[in-house]
Design a protein around this motif. Structure first.
Motif, mmCIF file in Angstrom:
data_model
loop_
_atom_site.group_PDB
_atom_site.id
_atom_site.type_symbol
_atom_site.label_atom_id
_atom_site.label_comp_id
_atom_site.label_asym_id
_atom_site.label_seq_id
_atom_site.Cartn_x
_atom_site.Cartn_y
_atom_site.Cartn_z
ATOM 1 N N HIS A 224 0.842 -1.211 0.000
ATOM 2 C CA HIS A 224 0.000 0.000 0.000
ATOM 3 C C HIS A 224 0.868 1.248 0.000
ATOM 4 O O HIS A 224 1.889 1.303 0.688
ATOM 5 C CB HIS A 224 -1.011 0.006 1.151
ATOM 6 C CG HIS A 224 -0.437 0.176 2.525
ATOM 7 N ND1 HIS A 224 -0.282 1.413 3.119
ATOM 8 C CD2 HIS A 224 0.010 -0.719 3.436
ATOM 9 C CE1 HIS A 224 0.220 1.257 4.333
ATOM 10 N NE2 HIS A 224 0.420 -0.024 4.558
ATOM 11 N N ASP A 245 6.503 1.773 6.271
ATOM 12 C CA ASP A 245 5.061 1.479 6.171
ATOM 13 C C ASP A 245 4.394 2.424 5.184
ATOM 14 O O ASP A 245 3.992 3.504 5.553
ATOM 15 C CB ASP A 245 4.447 1.605 7.567
ATOM 16 C CG ASP A 245 2.993 1.198 7.601
ATOM 17 O OD1 ASP A 245 2.484 0.676 6.600
ATOM 18 O OD2 ASP A 245 2.351 1.432 8.652
ATOM 19 N N ASP A 246 4.178 2.106 3.951
ATOM 20 C CA ASP A 246 4.653 0.889 3.347
ATOM 21 C C ASP A 246 5.370 1.231 2.042
ATOM 22 O O ASP A 246 5.229 0.535 1.039
ATOM 23 C CB ASP A 246 3.462 -0.054 3.117
ATOM 24 C CG ASP A 246 3.887 -1.433 2.607
ATOM 25 O OD1 ASP A 246 5.028 -1.848 2.896
ATOM 26 O OD2 ASP A 246 3.109 -2.070 1.916
ATOM 27 N N GLU A 278 -5.223 1.972 2.778
ATOM 28 C CA GLU A 278 -5.052 0.848 3.710
ATOM 29 C C GLU A 278 -5.188 1.336 5.140
ATOM 30 O O GLU A 278 -5.878 0.749 5.959
ATOM 31 C CB GLU A 278 -3.673 0.183 3.517
ATOM 32 C CG GLU A 278 -3.502 -1.147 4.259
ATOM 33 C CD GLU A 278 -2.953 -1.037 5.680
ATOM 34 O OE1 GLU A 278 -2.934 -2.043 6.388
ATOM 35 O OE2 GLU A 278 -2.564 0.066 6.105
ATOM 36 N N GLU A 279 -4.532 2.458 5.414
ATOM 37 C CA GLU A 279 -4.455 2.943 6.798
ATOM 38 C C GLU A 279 -5.808 3.384 7.352
ATOM 39 O O GLU A 279 -5.981 3.468 8.555
ATOM 40 C CB GLU A 279 -3.453 4.115 6.900
ATOM 41 C CG GLU A 279 -2.025 3.770 6.456
ATOM 42 C CD GLU A 279 -1.244 2.947 7.476
ATOM 43 O OE1 GLU A 279 -1.826 2.541 8.498
ATOM 44 O OE2 GLU A 279 -0.049 2.709 7.226
ATOM 45 N N GLU A 304 4.525 -5.867 3.268
ATOM 46 C CA GLU A 304 4.292 -4.800 4.266
ATOM 47 C C GLU A 304 5.506 -4.663 5.161
ATOM 48 O O GLU A 304 5.834 -5.583 5.909
ATOM 49 C CB GLU A 304 3.106 -5.202 5.153
ATOM 50 C CG GLU A 304 1.777 -4.626 4.731
ATOM 51 C CD GLU A 304 1.425 -3.335 5.450
ATOM 52 O OE1 GLU A 304 2.349 -2.583 5.829
ATOM 53 O OE2 GLU A 304 0.234 -3.094 5.613
HETATM 54 ZN ZN ZN Z 1 1.149 -0.777 6.387
#
Ligand code: ZN
Length: 428
Positions: A224, A245-246, A278-279, A304
């Protein structure tokens, strides 16, 4: 004995030549270039639906173009755009079987600004009876292909209010599902809903290398690109760079695409996906998953946080949900004789298998796993302003990227097919 050592020699030689050809294409300086751009301050922390993440998406698309990748069926470019809607209720009025119903007992899942429905509107009517599995049934209703009105037994009164949280972000859709708390014959009903809508556009970045002989069998490599954006100033910094991340996972996806395009021998179709959002709830991967037939996806490698050393040190990583399919065992088999080791996820109490972008496809049975090196019990910069490129071990990260390629070999060339996630896993 002689024969045996000859076989060993061949295995060692094959691994050596394989590793060598990978090293010709993937190197630490290109890893550093991509990683540094993605995690630079100019990307403003890549928060989903912001200019910063849009800039990252453009960069990723340009990398895919430079490599010469193809596009996913139905898309004109690499951008896979979708719209999320945050609906805020302005007014609900409802009359059912000629009694007026309290507005809080009606919870609509609709992305329409106004909705007027009656028993003549053609909504399918159904009842959620006492004793049913609330979460599971609600999930099924929300996936329903038609407009639906669901009367929910009052024994679910406490669960019912939780639906309000689930409707805070919805994919823009023509379809509506309206939940009403209470037992009614519901022969006659009349419900009026008005809402204020906030729309946000997001896009995944997706590219393809068609398979040589098994075009209909898909292997997905993903990560992501969104992160947390900009926060409060602390020590003269306010940008969550998300280098590990990421950005590390996206760097891996780009490097792997570059390798497979140059190698030009994948029997299965390879899909490279950089997800957004994603977050904030995994919306990018959810949208992506709905655009393909899960039965055609043979495996998914979601990457990830591979920028730091794992708890076992260099040249190692772990696979989430290791025991749920035999993908992990296949990867371990392919790594035999190399200097890499992949382990089962040691942080099972953290439920990582269901916390990343692999989860949506995994819940549809796909052997979809996340590969990571992040020490989830002690990773110093996780979700902090300090997750910056200078905290990463880029040489080790380069080796981890190569190890994913070596481990995936028999899946990419169509020789191994991992087992599916079992149905009983999916009724959690
Ligand atoms: Zn992540």
């Amino acid at each position: 004995m002689k024969k045996f050592s000859l076989v060993l020699l061949f295995v060692a030689l094959a691994l050596f030549t394989n590793a060598q050809s990978i090293s010709k294409i993937i190197n630490a300086s290109d890893v550093k270039r991509i990683e540094s751009i993605l995690s630079s301050d100019s990307m403003q922390g890549r928060k989903a639906f912001t200019a910063g993440s849009e800039k990252a998406a453009v960069f990723i698309g340009n990398e895919f173009k430079k490599i010469g990748l193809g596009t996913l069926n139905g898309l004109s470019g690499y951008s896979q755009a979708f719209t999320m809607v945050s609906p805020k209720l302005i007014n609900i009025s409802a009359t059912i079987d000629s009694s007026v119903i309290d507005a809080k007992n009606v919870i609509p899942f609709t992305t329409a600004a106004s909705l007027h429905i009656t028993d003549k509107s053609g909504f399918r009517k159904t009842v959620l009876k006492a004793g049913a599995q609330f979460r599971k049934e609600i999930g099924a209703y929300l996936k329903f292909k038609e407009n639906l009105i669901v009367f929910v037994d009052t024994s679910f009164a406490q669960n019912f209010t939780r639906l309000n949280r689930m409707r805070q972000q919805l994919f823009k859709s023509e379809k509506s599902v309206v939940f009403v708390l209470g037992t009614f014959a519901a022969d006659r009903y009349d419900i009026n809903i008005t809402q204020e809508l906030t729309e946000q556009q997001g896009s995944n970045v997706v590219a393809v290398i068609p398979g040589k002989s098994k075009k209909d069998e898909i292997v997905v490599f993903s990560g992501h690109y969104d992160h947390l954006g900009i926060g409060k100033v602390n020590n003269n910094d306010s940008i969550y760079n998300g280098a590990n991340d990421d950005a590390s996972g996206i760097t891996a996806v780009i490097e792997m695409a570059k390798y497979y395009k140059a190698a030009n021998k994948n029997e299965r179709t390879l899909v490279f996906a950089a997800f957004t959002a994603e977050e904030i709830g995994g919306y990018g991967s959810q949208y992506f998953s709905k655009q393909l037939d899960p039965d055609k996806v043979v495996a998914m490698f979601n990457i990830e946080m591979i920028g730091t050393e794992s708890k076992w040190g260099k040249n190692s990583a772990y696979i989430t949900g290791f025991e749920k399919t035999d993908l992990g065992k296949i990867l371990q088999k392919n790594l035999q004789g190399s200097s890499f080791s992949f382990y089962p996820d040691p942080y099972t109490d953290q439920n990582l298998f269901y916390r990343s972008d692999n989860a949506t496809l995994a819940l549809l049975g796909v052997p979809a796993h996340t590969i990571s090196t992040s020490k989830m019990d002690s990773e110093a910069n996780y979700h902090k302003l300090s997750d910056e490129v200078n905290t990463l071990d880029l040489n080790n990260m380069t080796e981890v990227i190569k190890s994913v390629i070596i481990s995936a070999k028999s899946i990419v060339n169509g020789k191994d097919t991992p087992s599916r996630v079992k149905a009983d896993e999916l009724t959690r």
